[in-house]
Scaffold this active site. Structure first.
Site, PDB file in Angstrom:
ATOM      1  N   HIS A 234       8.644  57.728  45.046  1.00 48.10           N
ATOM      2  CA  HIS A 234       8.538  58.322  43.714  1.00 48.10           C
ATOM      3  C   HIS A 234       9.441  59.535  43.535  1.00 48.10           C
ATOM      4  CE1 HIS A 234       5.082  60.620  45.639  1.00 48.10           C
ATOM      5  NE2 HIS A 234       5.654  61.604  44.961  1.00 48.10           N
TER       6      HIS A 234
ATOM      7  N   SER B  56       5.814  66.012  48.365  1.00 46.28           N
ATOM      8  CA  SER B  56       6.053  64.569  48.400  1.00 46.28           C
ATOM      9  C   SER B  56       7.371  64.271  49.082  1.00 46.28           C
ATOM     10  CB  SER B  56       6.101  64.000  46.979  1.00 46.28           C
ATOM     11  OG  SER B  56       4.856  64.045  46.358  1.00 46.28           O
TER      12      SER B  56
END
Length: 302
Positions: free
Chosen positions: A131, A258
């Site tokens: 992502h 992330s």
């Protein structure tokens, strides 16, 4: 849940693939003295090197976490503090292994800007979350799909950039993420136009068995969005569970981390065994480097 090899099919935004060199050894600059090992935990005696530094460049402050691009406000809760916040700031970012972790300044297809984390796995390849390189289901016109570019700043400490930066528009992920948005396949890579990793070194990575992962400490360093812009933070804790596709651990993380490496430190060597991506009330989690993920990282490594 059984793995689905088809969902690991590699995809590239620019069409081409990198070659697949052999081996999973850390970079030439990556050997670390074995006396730093303490039950698998990254010993933090060399973490601090002077005062914490805050970025002074206004355009680098307060950028949102890339997870919120695909998940909206929910993205902020996808990475969690488990109990008390035990993260420590790393300011000795020019030292190995801290310099292999990179602050990512991401420009999406619609021109919006975001933050994330990546880690060198080869001379000009960084591992990260899917992502980070490919946005899914944002609901914003023109935003979904491959991001436009990512500025990679290894070893960043606020306004300090000890290895400078390089911008890439060459990315990899897999169909399980780009087509399906399946969290179990949320991993990718950034290919650089230079060999900056020759200066920073890199982490090894490996396809370890369940027992080895369960006995490992999950070391994570990254660039969270709740701290001063561009500062590196570290925590390590036990692995609490593992399945075919994911690894779960109590290591504290916050949005912006992330794409961080989840790595073990044993026998003087550091090897990533998961790519950090998500969290929950009792544990955080990353995409496990199983046989299929390992094969893709090898193919993307250069």
């Amino acid at each position: 849940m059984p793995d689905n090899t088809d969902l690991h099919t590699s995809v590239a935004n620019l069409g081409g693939e990198s070659s697949a060199p052999a081996g999973i050894e850390p970079g030439a600059l990556g050997s670390a003295p074995s006396e730093h090992v303490e039950d698998g935990l990254e010993v933090t005696s060399d973490v601090f090197d002077g005062p914490a530094i805050e970025a002074t460049l206004a355009d680098l402050d307060d950028l949102p976490d890339i997870a919120t691009a695909s998940y909206g406000e929910l993205g902020g809760s996808l990475e969690s503090i488990i109990g008390t916040d035990d993260r420590v700031q790393v300011t000795a970012t020019a030292n190995y292994p801290w310099r292999v972790h990179a602050s990512l300044l991401i420009t999406a297809a619609d021109g919006s800007r975001w933050i994330g984390t990546g880690w060198f796995l080869g001379p000009h390849t960084l591992g990260t979350a899917g992502h980070v390189v490919f946005i899914k289901n944002s609901g914003v016109p023109g935003r979904d799909g491959w991001v436009r570019s990512i500025q990679v700043i290894p070893g960043r400490n606020g306004a300090q950039q000890p290895y400078g930066s390089v911008t890439s528009n060459n990315f990899r992920s897999v169909t399980g993420w780009t087509n399906n948005g399946d969290q179990n396949y949320d991993y990718g890579a950034i290919l650089l136009p230079t060999e900056l990793g020759q200066q920073t070194g890199w982490l090894g990575f490996g396809n370890f068995d369940d027992a080895t992962i369960r006995s490992s400490v999950a070391n994570i360093a990254g660039y969270p969005g709740d701290k001063p812009a561009g500062t590196l933070w570290f925590h390590a804790s036990d692995v609490v569970d593992v399945n075919a596709l994911e690894v779960f651990y109590k290591t504290d993380t916050v949005g912006g981390q992330s794409g961080s490496a989840v790595y073990r430190y044993a026998n003087g060597q550091r090897h990533t065994f998961a790519v950090h991506a998500y969290g929950g009330a009792s544990s955080n989690s990353g995409t496990r480097i199983n046989a299929q993920v390992f094969a893709n990282l090898q193919a993307w490594k250069a």
